[in-house]
Design an enzyme around this catalytic site. Structure first.
Site, PDB file in Angstrom:
ATOM      1  N   LYS A   1       0.834  -1.207   0.000  1.00 36.03           N
ATOM      2  CA  LYS A   1       0.000   0.000   0.000  1.00 36.03           C
ATOM      3  C   LYS A   1       0.866   1.254   0.000  1.00 36.03           C
ATOM      4  O   LYS A   1       0.654   2.175  -0.799  1.00 36.03           O
ATOM      5  CB  LYS A   1      -0.934  -0.001   1.212  1.00 36.03           C
ATOM      6  CG  LYS A   1      -1.893   1.193   1.238  1.00 36.03           C
ATOM      7  CD  LYS A   1      -2.872   1.092   2.394  1.00 36.03           C
ATOM      8  CE  LYS A   1      -2.206   1.415   3.703  1.00 36.03           C
ATOM      9  NZ  LYS A   1      -3.170   1.510   4.828  1.00 36.03           N
TER      10      LYS A   1
ATOM     11  N   ASP B   1      -6.616   1.584   0.663  1.00 37.64           N
ATOM     12  CA  ASP B   1      -6.692   1.713   2.117  1.00 37.64           C
ATOM     13  C   ASP B   1      -8.128   1.395   2.548  1.00 37.64           C
ATOM     14  O   ASP B   1      -8.940   0.928   1.750  1.00 37.64           O
ATOM     15  CB  ASP B   1      -6.259   3.116   2.561  1.00 37.64           C
ATOM     16  CG  ASP B   1      -7.258   4.197   2.142  1.00 37.64           C
ATOM     17  OD1 ASP B   1      -8.172   3.897   1.328  1.00 37.64           O
ATOM     18  OD2 ASP B   1      -7.136   5.326   2.631  1.00 37.64           O
TER      19      ASP B   1
END
Length: 211
Positions: A120, A138
Site C-alpha cells: 500500500k 486503504d
C-alpha cells in the site's frame, strides 16, 4: 457495473474534487515516504502536526540518521506506535543511503524492501511522488469500491487488482485520491452522506441514506 457507468462515476468525482491529492504535507519524495510510514493507524492531521516540527530539522535520510532514533522519537511521539515507526524510519534511511544513494527508488520491489513499507505504501509513493497510475487500497478505497460496486472483493489485493483492470485510463492516475477523498468526506463508514453524494444515482449500494 458497466464501462459507461464507471466512466460517469469518475467524471463526476473529478468534477467534485478538481485537485485530488494527498492531505499529507510534503515537498520531496523522501518527506512523503516518511509521512506515509508515520501515517499507519494515524490521522493525516496528526502526522502533519509532527512533521511540521520534524522536517525543518531533518528531511533527508542523512539528517534523520544524525538525529538518531531517540531524537526522532521526540519529534514523532504524538503519533500512535511512534516507537516502532521511529525504528522503521531509521532502518529505511540506512537502506536508502546504502543501496539507493539516499534517493527514494521509483521501483515497487525496492520500495517494499524498505522497513515499514508494504504494498500500500509503495503504491502511494509511486502514485503521489512519481505520477504512476497505481491505486493504493486503504480502508476508505476498500469501502467505497465495495459499496458502490466499482470493485468487489474480500481483501485489499483483490480490490486493487479489480480497480487496476476497470478504472478508465483517463482517471487512472487520480483514481487513488479521488476515491480516498470521497470515502473520507462523503462515503463515510458508519452513515454515508448519500444525500450529498455526486454519484448517488450511479452507485449500486442497496442501503442508500438519502434523507
Amino acid at each position: 457495473m458497466n464501462t459507461s457507468k464507471r466512466l460517469a462515476i469518475f467524471q463526476r468525482l473529478a468534477e467534485a474534487i478538481p485537485e485530488p491529492t494527498t492531505e499529507l504535507n510534503y515537498t520531496t519524495p523522501f518527506e512523503l515516504l516518511v509521512a506515509v510510514v508515520l501515517s499507519a493507524q494515524a490521522t493525516d492531521k496528526g502526522v502533519n502536526k509532527a512533521t511540521a516540527k520534524l522536517f525543518p530539522v531533518a528531511n533527508t535520510p542523512q539528517a534523520i540518521l544524525a538525529l538518531g532514533e531517540v531524537g526522532l522519537k521526540e519529534h514523532i511521539k504524538t503519533i500512535g506506535l511512534f516507537n516502532s515507526k521511529a525504528a522503521n524510519v531509521i532502518k529505511l534511511c540506512q537502506t536508502l543511503i546504502e543501496k539507493h544513494g539516499g534517493e527514494v527508488p521509483r521501483d515497487r520491489a525496492a520500495l517494499e524492501a524498505l522497513a515499514g513499507v508494504g504494498r500500500k505504501t509503495a503504491n502511494v509513493i509511486l502514485n503521489t511522488a512519481f505520477g504512476e497510475p497505481t491505486i493504493a487500497v486503504d480502508t476508505h478505497i476498500f469501502r467505497v469500491a465495495n459499496r458502490t460496486g466499482l470493485a468487489a472483493g474480500r481483501n485489499v489485493l483483490t480490490v486493487e487488482k479489480q480497480l487496476d483492470k476497470t478504472v478508465p485510463k483517463l482517471f487512472k492516475k487520480d483514481a487513488h485520491h479521488l476515491l480516498i477523498l470521497h470515502g473520507r468526506y462523503i462515503c463515510v463508514a458508519r452513515k454515508p452522506r448519500c444525500e450529498a453524494c455526486c454519484i448517488a444515482d450511479l452507485c449500486e449500494f442497496k442501503d442508500k441514506n438519502l434523507t
